[in-house]
Design an enzyme around this catalytic site. Structure first.
Site, PDB file in Angstrom:
ATOM      1  N   PHE A 250       0.805  -1.263  -0.041  1.00 14.45           N
ATOM      2  CA  PHE A 250       0.104   0.004   0.014  1.00 14.45           C
ATOM      3  C   PHE A 250       0.772   1.255  -0.046  1.00 14.45           C
ATOM      4  O   PHE A 250       0.573   2.399   0.719  1.00 14.45           O
ATOM      5  CB  PHE A 250      -0.978   0.147   1.189  1.00 14.45           C
ATOM      6  CG  PHE A 250      -2.187  -0.611   1.049  1.00 14.45           C
ATOM      7  CD1 PHE A 250      -2.286  -2.180   0.856  1.00 14.45           C
ATOM      8  CD2 PHE A 250      -3.319  -0.059   0.613  1.00 14.45           C
ATOM      9  CE1 PHE A 250      -3.415  -2.833   0.476  1.00 14.45           C
ATOM     10  CE2 PHE A 250      -4.462  -0.993   0.077  1.00 14.45           C
ATOM     11  CZ  PHE A 250      -4.397  -2.172   0.037  1.00 14.45           C
ATOM     12  N   GLY A 258     -10.260   4.042  -4.417  1.00 15.87           N
ATOM     13  CA  GLY A 258     -12.016   4.186  -4.753  1.00 15.87           C
ATOM     14  C   GLY A 258     -12.468   2.874  -4.193  1.00 15.87           C
ATOM     15  O   GLY A 258     -11.968   2.313  -3.120  1.00 15.87           O
ATOM     16  N   CYS A 261     -15.434   0.336  -0.459  1.00 14.84           N
ATOM     17  CA  CYS A 261     -14.766   0.116   1.052  1.00 14.84           C
ATOM     18  C   CYS A 261     -14.138   1.471   1.622  1.00 14.84           C
ATOM     19  O   CYS A 261     -14.685   2.230   2.648  1.00 14.84           O
ATOM     20  CB  CYS A 261     -14.014  -0.975   1.495  1.00 14.84           C
ATOM     21  SG  CYS A 261     -15.151  -2.604   1.226  1.00 14.84           S
ATOM     22  N   ARG A 329     -17.377   1.296  -8.162  1.00 13.60           N
ATOM     23  CA  ARG A 329     -18.156   2.112  -7.147  1.00 13.60           C
ATOM     24  C   ARG A 329     -16.932   2.907  -6.604  1.00 13.60           C
ATOM     25  O   ARG A 329     -15.924   2.425  -6.400  1.00 13.60           O
ATOM     26  CB  ARG A 329     -18.667   1.097  -5.905  1.00 13.60           C
ATOM     27  CG  ARG A 329     -20.089   0.580  -6.121  1.00 13.60           C
ATOM     28  CD  ARG A 329     -20.400  -0.237  -5.264  1.00 13.60           C
ATOM     29  NE  ARG A 329     -19.697  -1.529  -4.991  1.00 13.60           N
ATOM     30  CZ  ARG A 329     -20.066  -2.382  -4.225  1.00 13.60           C
ATOM     31  NH1 ARG A 329     -20.808  -2.391  -3.429  1.00 13.60           N
ATOM     32  NH2 ARG A 329     -19.432  -3.637  -4.129  1.00 13.60           N
TER      33      ARG A 329
HETATM   34  N1  LIG Z   1     -16.778  -5.395  -1.221  1.00 17.67           N
HETATM   35  C1  LIG Z   1     -15.668  -5.591  -0.533  1.00 17.67           C
HETATM   36  O1  LIG Z   1     -14.705  -5.778  -0.965  1.00 17.67           O
HETATM   37  C2  LIG Z   1     -15.903  -5.664   0.744  1.00 17.67           C
HETATM   38  C3  LIG Z   1     -14.651  -6.219   1.590  1.00 17.67           C
HETATM   39  C4  LIG Z   1     -15.014  -6.172   3.142  1.00 17.67           C
HETATM   40  C5  LIG Z   1     -16.143  -5.723   3.690  1.00 17.67           C
HETATM   41  N2  LIG Z   1     -17.278  -5.404   2.626  1.00 17.67           N
HETATM   42  C6  LIG Z   1     -18.509  -5.098   3.760  1.00 17.67           C
HETATM   43  O2  LIG Z   1     -19.598  -6.101   3.354  1.00 17.67           O
HETATM   44  C7  LIG Z   1     -20.889  -5.524   3.190  1.00 17.67           C
HETATM   45  C8  LIG Z   1     -21.214  -6.048   1.910  1.00 17.67           C
HETATM   46  O3  LIG Z   1     -20.543  -5.525   0.835  1.00 17.67           O
HETATM   47  P1  LIG Z   1     -20.703  -5.973  -0.592  1.00 17.67           P
HETATM   48  O4  LIG Z   1     -19.686  -5.175  -1.453  1.00 17.67           O
HETATM   49  O5  LIG Z   1     -20.799  -7.548  -0.631  1.00 17.67           O
HETATM   50  O6  LIG Z   1     -22.059  -5.294  -1.005  1.00 17.67           O
HETATM   51  P2  LIG Z   1     -22.869  -5.536  -2.393  1.00 17.67           P
HETATM   52  O7  LIG Z   1     -23.658  -4.206  -2.522  1.00 17.67           O
HETATM   53  O8  LIG Z   1     -22.028  -6.302  -3.540  1.00 17.67           O
HETATM   54  O9  LIG Z   1     -24.003  -6.926  -1.855  1.00 17.67           O
HETATM   55  C9  LIG Z   1     -24.983  -6.507  -1.031  1.00 17.67           C
HETATM   56  C10 LIG Z   1     -26.118  -7.513  -1.393  1.00 17.67           C
HETATM   57  O10 LIG Z   1     -26.982  -7.549  -0.508  1.00 17.67           O
HETATM   58  C11 LIG Z   1     -28.260  -7.687  -0.875  1.00 17.67           C
HETATM   59  N3  LIG Z   1     -29.494  -7.163  -0.121  1.00 17.67           N
HETATM   60  C12 LIG Z   1     -29.585  -5.680   0.269  1.00 17.67           C
HETATM   61  N4  LIG Z   1     -30.604  -5.697   0.895  1.00 17.67           N
HETATM   62  C13 LIG Z   1     -30.950  -7.013   1.485  1.00 17.67           C
HETATM   63  C14 LIG Z   1     -31.881  -7.768   2.386  1.00 17.67           C
HETATM   64  N5  LIG Z   1     -32.633  -6.966   3.048  1.00 17.67           N
HETATM   65  N6  LIG Z   1     -32.300  -9.089   2.298  1.00 17.67           N
HETATM   66  C15 LIG Z   1     -31.204  -9.678   1.485  1.00 17.67           C
HETATM   67  N7  LIG Z   1     -30.435  -9.224   0.570  1.00 17.67           N
HETATM   68  C16 LIG Z   1     -30.333  -7.808   0.750  1.00 17.67           C
HETATM   69  C17 LIG Z   1     -28.111  -6.850  -2.317  1.00 17.67           C
HETATM   70  O11 LIG Z   1     -29.209  -7.265  -3.135  1.00 17.67           O
HETATM   71  C18 LIG Z   1     -26.851  -7.105  -2.853  1.00 17.67           C
HETATM   72  O12 LIG Z   1     -26.875  -8.407  -3.423  1.00 17.67           O
HETATM   73  C19 LIG Z   1     -20.590  -4.037   3.318  1.00 17.67           C
HETATM   74  O13 LIG Z   1     -21.000  -3.694   4.817  1.00 17.67           O
HETATM   75  C20 LIG Z   1     -19.023  -3.792   3.081  1.00 17.67           C
HETATM   76  O14 LIG Z   1     -18.775  -2.415   3.612  1.00 17.67           O
HETATM   77  C21 LIG Z   1     -17.141  -5.292   1.466  1.00 17.67           C
END
Ligand SMILES: NC(=O)c1ccc[n+]([C@@H]2O[C@H](COP(=O)([O-])OP(=O)(O)OC[C@H]3O[C@@H](n4cnc5c(N)ncnc54)[C@H](O)[C@@H]3O)[C@@H](O)[C@H]2O)c1
Length: 452
Positions: A250, A258, A261, A329
């Site tokens: 890093f 971006g 997260c 995103r």
């Molecule tokens: N993307 C990453 O690299 C990453 C890494 C670590 C932590 N996180 C955290 O993990 C969490 C999820 O991130 P993501 O990137 O997987 O999100 P995302 O937006 O890709 O996926 C979220 C999913 O949840 C579903 N959803 C929303 N409301 C719902 C409900 N009421 N019932 C059932 N499903 C529902 C959506 O349809 C979507 O498919 C966030 O808090 C994020 O900060 C993400």
């Protein structure tokens, strides 16, 4: 074990699939019917290396199923993971609407003891809110565990399978022991499972992301200073990173961070600080530096071509916020392209995986190319925005023959100056010496060199 994972985005889908891969029975739940219908046929809505193959295998071996029926999934599961999104709310705080709605639905559906695990990134104190939401609708016993996820998009499966550490927060010994058992196949190389209280687990995730974001903004500031004083940030980074107290990770300068997260997590921790009567000036600066850095490449373009870019055409290589993902995103490419369009330029864009995502943003305001060389036809310059591996060793002669002028603005420092000189490119990296043309136009550094 029998598990359900609610939310099948980058985190939930990877976690559910990897838990199935280690022999558990996993039901993945989502409210998005189209997504679930596609996943049942092993059509994966996101690009993540290695994921599709694992999903296919675990569906075939009947360990992995998909549903929109949350209640049915909860009824047959011992452990329920919440992995829904926690987007940035209007005030910068994480929006917990989906997390708490899912918690309530779990509470309504459970017919006995359940372990409810919050895998979404949530502010300190959320486990208590989840507990209250479930308690309000059920008399059954349950435990709430905080289990933040540290995977990186682009290497999510590998990170999940071999995590540096697993953090589990909670005070229910039985639940913590179940979590240790569940994760034991993933930590066979003795990486630790760290048990702590809920609040410390929640805080750990934000502290880790905020620190990584800080490193990025720090090295970007160093790179900008390197340009002013005629130092080479690549050398400086090597010199710094070799110190074991610092390390090499890093510390790559670029066009700013971006993704889904870092930006929202930095905002959320600043917000948590404010709510608790603290300022967090360091992170405010991290954010400010990052916003500035996203505009740096366009500033270099303007210094080279002037404020008005009407009649100019630029190729963009890389749209996703990082390589090996289709996720756009908060991608710096969005800021860069919008700014170039605002100044009247035409854009020819290429990304190995993110073209569909890009279309959602830009529609027909830019042109899209499946092959990187196709984006170069008659352009005034190329801007490299994402460090996809396939951009590292291109055919420079072919590039020269396609472009109107051989000019590259490299937001990821992919090429060496002498190679650029050899191929007679005008080349503008970040924090390093520009090559060819009137280099001083796009960076103040040449002036510093001349003065010595
Ligand atoms: N993307 C990453 O690299 C990453 C890494 C670590 C932590 N996180 C955290 O993990 C969490 C999820 O991130 P993501 O990137 O997987 O999100 P995302 O937006 O890709 O996926 C979220 C999913 O949840 C579903 N959803 C929303 N409301 C719902 C409900 N009421 N019932 C059932 N499903 C529902 C959506 O349809 C979507 O498919 C966030 O808090 C994020 O900060 C993400």
């Amino acid at each position: 074990m029998k598990l359900c994972v609610i939310g099948t985005g980058y985190v939930g889908l990877v976690a559910g699939t990897c838990f199935a891969e280690s022999g558990n029975d996993v039901i993945c739940v989502d409210i998005d019917e189209a997504k679930i219908a596609a996943l049942r046929k092993a059509v994966v809505p996101i690009y993540e290396p290695g994921l599709e193959e694992l999903i296919r295998r675990n569906i075939n071996e009947a360990r992995l199923t998909f549903t929109t029926d949350l209640a049915a999934a909860v009824k047959t599961s011992e452990i329920c993971f919440i992995a829904v999104g926690t987007p940035e709310g209007a005030d910068g705080a994480a929006d917990l609407t989906a997390v708490l709605a899912v918690a309530k639905s779990i509470g309504q559906a459970m017919d006995g003891y359940r372990i409810v695990v919050c895998k979404s990134t949530v502010p300190v104190g959320t486990a208590d809110k989840v507990r209250a939401a479930i308690r309000a609708v059920t008399k059954h016993d349950f435990a709430v565990i905080s289990n933040p996820e540290f995977l990186k998009e682009g290497a999510a499966v590998e990170d999940f399978m071999k995590p540096d550490r697993v953090v589990i927060g909670g005070d229910d010994e039985h639940a913590l022991e179940c979590m240790r058992t569940l994760y034991s196949p993933f930590v066979r190389t003795e990486n630790p499972i760290l048990a702590m209280d809920n609040r410390s687990a929640e805080m750990t995730k934000y502290a880790a992301n905020a620190f990584l974001a800080t490193r990025i903004s720090f090295v970007n500031e160093i790179a900008n200073l390197c340009e002013r004083v005629g130092a080479d940030v690549a050398e400086v980074r090597r010199g710094m990173g070799s110190d074991r107290r610092i390390g090499h990770h890093f510390l790559f300068p670029g066009v700013g961070y971006g993704g889904s997260c870092f930006p929202k997590d930095v905002q959320a921790i600043i917000r948590t600080a404010h709510e608790n009567g603290l300022d967090f000036p360091l992170l405010n600066s991290v954010e400010e530096v990052n916003e500035k850095q996203k505009k740096l490449l366009v500033e270099k373009v303007v210094r080279r071509f002037g404020e008005d870019l009407k009649g100019r055409c630029f190729a963009i290589w890389g749209l996703a916020f990082k390589p090996r993902t289709d996720d756009m995103r908060e991608a710096p490419a969005i800021v860069i392209i919008e700014e170039l369009l605002r100044r009247g330029a035409k854009i020819e864009a290429h990304d190995p995986e993110a073209l569909n995502e890009a279309r959602k943003h830009f529609n027909d305001r830019i042109s899209y190319h499946r092959l990187n060389y196709d984006a170069l036809q008659d352009v005034d310059a190329l801007l490299i925005v994402t460090d996809w591996n396939e951009f590292r060793r291109p055919d420079f002669s072919r590039m020269r023959s396609l472009m109107k002028a051989p000019v590259i603005f490299d937001g990821r420092n992919l090429y060496e100056g002498d190679v650029m000189r050899q191929h007679e490119f005008e080349y503008y990296p970040i924090g390093r010496t520009a090559v060819g043309g009137d280099a001083a136009k796009a960076g103040p550094k040449t002036a510093a060199k001349a003065a010595r």
